[in-house]
Design a protein around this motif. Structure first.
Motif, short mmCIF file in Angstrom:
data_model
loop_
_atom_site.label_atom_id
_atom_site.label_comp_id
_atom_site.label_asym_id
_atom_site.label_seq_id
_atom_site.Cartn_x
_atom_site.Cartn_y
_atom_site.Cartn_z
N ALA A 88 11.61 -0.81 9.74
CA ALA A 88 11.05 -1.78 10.69
C ALA A 88 10.56 -1.04 11.92
O ALA A 88 11.09 0.01 12.28
CB ALA A 88 12.11 -2.82 11.08
N SER A 89 9.56 -1.60 12.57
CA SER A 89 9.07 -1.04 13.83
C SER A 89 10.06 -1.39 14.93
O SER A 89 10.96 -2.22 14.76
CB SER A 89 7.70 -1.62 14.17
OG SER A 89 7.80 -3.02 14.41
N VAL A 90 9.88 -0.76 16.09
CA VAL A 90 10.73 -1.10 17.24
C VAL A 90 10.61 -2.58 17.56
O VAL A 90 11.61 -3.27 17.82
CB VAL A 90 10.34 -0.24 18.46
CG1 VAL A 90 11.06 -0.73 19.72
CG2 VAL A 90 10.66 1.23 18.23
N GLU A 91 9.38 -3.08 17.51
CA GLU A 91 9.15 -4.50 17.83
C GLU A 91 9.71 -5.42 16.75
O GLU A 91 10.07 -6.57 17.05
CB GLU A 91 7.65 -4.77 17.99
CG GLU A 91 6.98 -4.05 19.15
CD GLU A 91 6.71 -2.57 18.86
OE1 GLU A 91 6.80 -2.17 17.67
OE2 GLU A 91 6.44 -1.83 19.82
N GLY A 92 9.78 -4.95 15.51
CA GLY A 92 10.24 -5.81 14.43
C GLY A 92 11.68 -5.61 14.02
O GLY A 92 12.18 -6.32 13.13
N ALA A 93 12.38 -4.67 14.66
CA ALA A 93 13.75 -4.34 14.24
C ALA A 93 14.71 -5.52 14.41
O ALA A 93 15.56 -5.77 13.56
CB ALA A 93 14.26 -3.13 15.01
N LEU A 94 14.57 -6.25 15.52
CA LEU A 94 15.47 -7.38 15.75
C LEU A 94 15.23 -8.49 14.74
O LEU A 94 16.18 -9.10 14.24
CB LEU A 94 15.31 -7.90 17.18
CG LEU A 94 16.40 -8.85 17.67
CD1 LEU A 94 17.78 -8.21 17.56
CD2 LEU A 94 16.13 -9.26 19.12
N ASP A 95 13.97 -8.75 14.42
CA ASP A 95 13.66 -9.76 13.40
C ASP A 95 14.22 -9.34 12.04
O ASP A 95 14.74 -10.17 11.29
CB ASP A 95 12.15 -9.97 13.29
CG ASP A 95 11.57 -10.74 14.46
OD1 ASP A 95 12.35 -11.43 15.16
OD2 ASP A 95 10.35 -10.66 14.70
N ALA A 96 14.11 -8.04 11.73
CA ALA A 96 14.64 -7.55 10.45
C ALA A 96 16.16 -7.70 10.41
O ALA A 96 16.73 -8.07 9.38
CB ALA A 96 14.25 -6.08 10.26
#
Length: 208
Positions: A88-96
């Motif tokens: 996951a990207s930094v921006e998408g890590a929390l969503d993942a």
């Protein structure tokens, strides 16, 4: 203990319902490796006037999220948890990380089995609960009846739980290293790391 993304794998213990594409073919839906656990009771209410519901309340279930690529898995070290990497990207890590938690709960894991650690911006639930004071926030941790979200800076204070999910959503390498070290020592059965594989491998390769 570097993690190298590999061909998508679905472990036997991780198999769940499969999504059916429009073509009629059956495609695998990714699943972390949750073991069935009895559902935990909802978080008990507190005395006094009611307060607004925290964001992303984990004891109520929403619809299952859309499928994403399967996580890479690494064998558990002796006497250690199994480790899975979800790119996951930094921006998408929390969503993942949120999706991983959803899948764990949908598969039967009790909310109190799961600890989520963030390396960058705090999870909205943690921000909300900390607004009522540090004592109230940690009292919910000690109660152990719901998913608990902690910043990497305070993760050392968290107790062991069967599953720990790390969202590498920002912060310097030193904070990521702190979070991964704390997560590994607190994960009883499964450690899921959501973030950039190259960055995570760099930190893990440094001897975390």
């Amino acid at each position: 203990m570097p993690l190298i993304p590999e061909e998508p794998q679905i472990h036997e213990s991780a198999q769940g319902p499969r999504a059916t594409p429009a073509s009629g073919r059956t495609a695998p839906t990714p699943r972390p490796v949750p073991g069935p656990r009895p559902a935990a009771p909802s978080r008990p209410g507190r005395p006094g006037p009611p307060r607004p519901a925290p964001p992303a309340q984990r004891t109520s279930r929403d619809a299952a999220p859309a499928a994403k690529p399967s996580p890479s898995a690494a064998p558990a070290v002796a006497d250690g948890p199994q480790i899975q990497l979800i790119p996951a990207s930094v921006e998408g890590a929390l969503d993942a990380a949120e999706e991983a938690v959803d899948l764990l709960l949908d598969s039967g894991r009790a909310p109190g089995d799961v600890l989520v650690i963030t390396t960058g911006e705090q999870h909205p639930w943690a921000t909300h609960e900390l607004s009522f004071g540090d004592a109230s926030y940690w009292a919910q941790h000690d109660a152990g009846d719901d998913v608990f979200y902690a910043d990497a800076q305070v993760a050392d204070r968290a107790k062991e739980r069967p599953v720990v999910v790390v969202a590498v959503n920002g912060g310097p390498e030193s904070v990521t290293a702190t979070a991964l070290k704390a997560a590994h020592s607190r994960a009883g059965a499964l450690l899921i790391v959501c973030g950039d594989p190259q960055r995570i491998n760099t930190v893990l390769g440094a001897g975390v």
